[in-house]
Design an enzyme around this catalytic site. Structure first.
Site, PDB file in Angstrom:
ATOM      1  N   GLY A   6       0.898  -1.245  -0.032  1.00 21.19           N
ATOM      2  CA  GLY A   6       0.086   0.048  -0.019  1.00 21.19           C
ATOM      3  C   GLY A   6       1.016   1.240  -0.056  1.00 21.19           C
ATOM      4  N   GLY A   9      -0.580   4.898  -0.996  1.00 20.68           N
ATOM      5  CA  GLY A   9      -1.394   5.517   0.001  1.00 20.68           C
ATOM      6  C   GLY A   9      -1.083   6.691   0.821  1.00 20.68           C
ATOM      7  N   ASP A  32       2.100  -1.206  -4.672  1.00 19.07           N
ATOM      8  CA  ASP A  32       0.830  -0.845  -4.772  1.00 19.07           C
ATOM      9  C   ASP A  32       0.159  -1.546  -5.629  1.00 19.07           C
ATOM     10  OD1 ASP A  32      -0.529   1.477  -3.094  1.00 19.07           O
ATOM     11  OD2 ASP A  32      -1.363   1.719  -5.155  1.00 19.07           O
ATOM     12  N   ILE A  33      -1.211  -1.662  -5.678  1.00 16.46           N
ATOM     13  CA  ILE A  33      -2.376  -2.161  -6.568  1.00 16.46           C
ATOM     14  C   ILE A  33      -2.004  -1.371  -8.003  1.00 16.46           C
ATOM     15  CG2 ILE A  33      -4.222  -0.493  -6.049  1.00 16.46           C
ATOM     16  CD1 ILE A  33      -5.622  -3.727  -6.354  1.00 16.46           C
ATOM     17  N   TYR A 137     -14.926  -1.443   8.826  1.00 12.31           N
ATOM     18  CA  TYR A 137     -13.734  -1.050   8.830  1.00 12.31           C
ATOM     19  C   TYR A 137     -13.346  -1.256  10.308  1.00 12.31           C
ATOM     20  CZ  TYR A 137      -9.615   2.186   9.287  1.00 12.31           C
ATOM     21  OH  TYR A 137      -8.289   2.511   9.450  1.00 12.31           O
ATOM     22  N   LYS A 141     -10.648  -3.975  11.996  1.00 13.82           N
ATOM     23  CA  LYS A 141      -9.518  -3.552  12.539  1.00 13.82           C
ATOM     24  C   LYS A 141      -9.577  -4.183  13.986  1.00 13.82           C
ATOM     25  CE  LYS A 141      -7.251  -1.125   9.828  1.00 13.82           C
ATOM     26  NZ  LYS A 141      -5.734  -1.791   9.177  1.00 13.82           N
TER      27      LYS A 141
HETATM   28  C1  AKB Z   1     -10.820   6.720   8.893  1.00 15.93           C
HETATM   29  O1  AKB Z   1     -11.495   7.783   8.937  1.00 15.93           O
HETATM   30  O2  AKB Z   1     -11.392   5.858   8.429  1.00 15.93           O
HETATM   31  C2  AKB Z   1      -9.472   6.468   9.158  1.00 15.93           C
HETATM   32  C3  AKB Z   1      -9.064   6.199  10.407  1.00 15.93           C
HETATM   33  C4  AKB Z   1      -9.520   6.973  11.645  1.00 15.93           C
HETATM   34  O3  AKB Z   1      -8.657   5.145  10.829  1.00 15.93           O
HETATM   35  N1  AKB Z   1      -8.728   8.021   8.723  1.00 15.93           N
END
Ligand code: AKB
Length: 308
Positions: A6, A9, A32-33, A137, A141
């Site tokens: 990545g 990014g 990177d992709i 997300y 995580k």
């Molecule tokens: C997001 O806003 O998704 C990222 C984060 C806080 O991990 N910047």
């Protein structure tokens, strides 16, 4: 040899530059992709989901350390939940397994303040507390953090992680996060002296200047293994502010600047995250120290963007 996944990014582009300056241009392989310009060292186009190619690159370059920065961020992953989960989790397992097999020695993988949720204490959020993420997300995580700790405890994998706050830098634009407004606002302030913010006035979020975030990442990776007591992910506090506060700081440099508010779906995500973070554990374990506050960051961002 170091591998950065990545590398094109927001974090990757700056990290590769710093690592190359530190270890030598040829010692850092960027992937990177898509093809990225201005590479000053080895570069490979790689879709991180392509396990076979990733393993081939690790073998070919005799990689010892991987910085795994590939992810769909909070706002983008809400639009493609299944793909967000697949990308964020499968790529992490590939890298953790490479470490488990002894092919690589050390892994950096970023987590995020997105692991927290509506029932997490909002102010000075502790290291160990309620984690009830509401986004794909954040769920990925949090699951990733648990797996990192599991691989460290059960297989002796040397994996290190930081829960990044929103990151603000001038070199590249963020891609698809909820905290992106705090980068965009500087660009718009210079271009048009106005900014329509997708978060509401009064929405406090923890943020960090990229220079601090890159330094934190490298310091964590260089710390002696025995001092890394947390193998899930370290809280990092950074700077907490609301949109009107960053706007007021910009106004000190550009008096005509005006901010307006048009909150969208990202408001709900922001409201589920903490307003400020306690990072005592990072300070105690590996000596973390913040250098940039809102004033210093704003001066640096506007000065540098003006020159670009
Ligand atoms: C997001 O806003 O998704 C990222 C984060 C806080 O991990 N910047």
């Amino acid at each position: 040899m170091i591998l950065v996944l990545g590398a094109g990014g927001q974090v990757g582009s700056e990290l590769v530059e710093k690592l190359r300056a530190k270890h030598g241009k040829d010692k850092v392989v960027a992937t990177d992709i898509r093809e990225t310009e201005n590479q000053e060292g080895p570069f490979e186009v790689l879709n991180a989901l392509d396990q076979e190619k990733l393993r081939e690159i690790v073998d070919r370059y005799k990689i010892e350390e991987i910085y795994h920065l590939v992810a769909l961020l909070s706002a983008t992953a809400e639009k493609q939940p299944e793909f967000g989960w697949k990308l964020n989790m499968e790529t992490l397992f590939t890298v953790l397994d490479l470490a488990k097999e002894g092919k690589i020695k050390k892994v950096f993988w970023p987590s995020s303040i997105a692991v927290f949720g509506p029932n997490t204490p909002r102010q000075e959020t502790p290291q160990h507390t309620v984690t009830d993420p509401t986004t794909v997300y954040g769920i990925s995580k949090l699951a990733g953090e648990r797996w990192c700790e599991y691989y460290a405890k059960n297989y002796g994998v040397d994996v290190r992680s930081i829960r990044y706050p929103g990151l603000i830098g001038y070199k590249s634009l963020p891609g698809g996060g909820t905290t992106d407004y705090a980068v965009d606002i500087y660009h718009k302030a210079l271009e048009s002296k106005s900014y329509e913010c997708f978060l509401q006035k009064g929405t406090y979020l923890p943020m960090m200047y990229m220079e601090d975030a890159i330094r934190a990442t490298i310091e964590l990776m260089e710390a002696p293994s025995e001092s890394i007591k947390i193998r899930s992910s370290y809280n990092l506090g950074g700077i907490s502010f609301a949109p009107e506060e960053i706007a007021a700081e910009i106004k000190k440099h550009i008096p005509e600047f005006e901010i307006t508010y048009a909150p969208d779906f990202r408001q709900k995500i922001a409201e589920s995250w903490p307003g400020s973070i306690n990072d005592t554990a990072a300070q105690q374990d590996w000596g973390w120290e913040l250098h940039f506050d809102l004033k210093k960051m704003t001066e640096d961002m506007l000065k540098t963007l003006n020159k670009v």
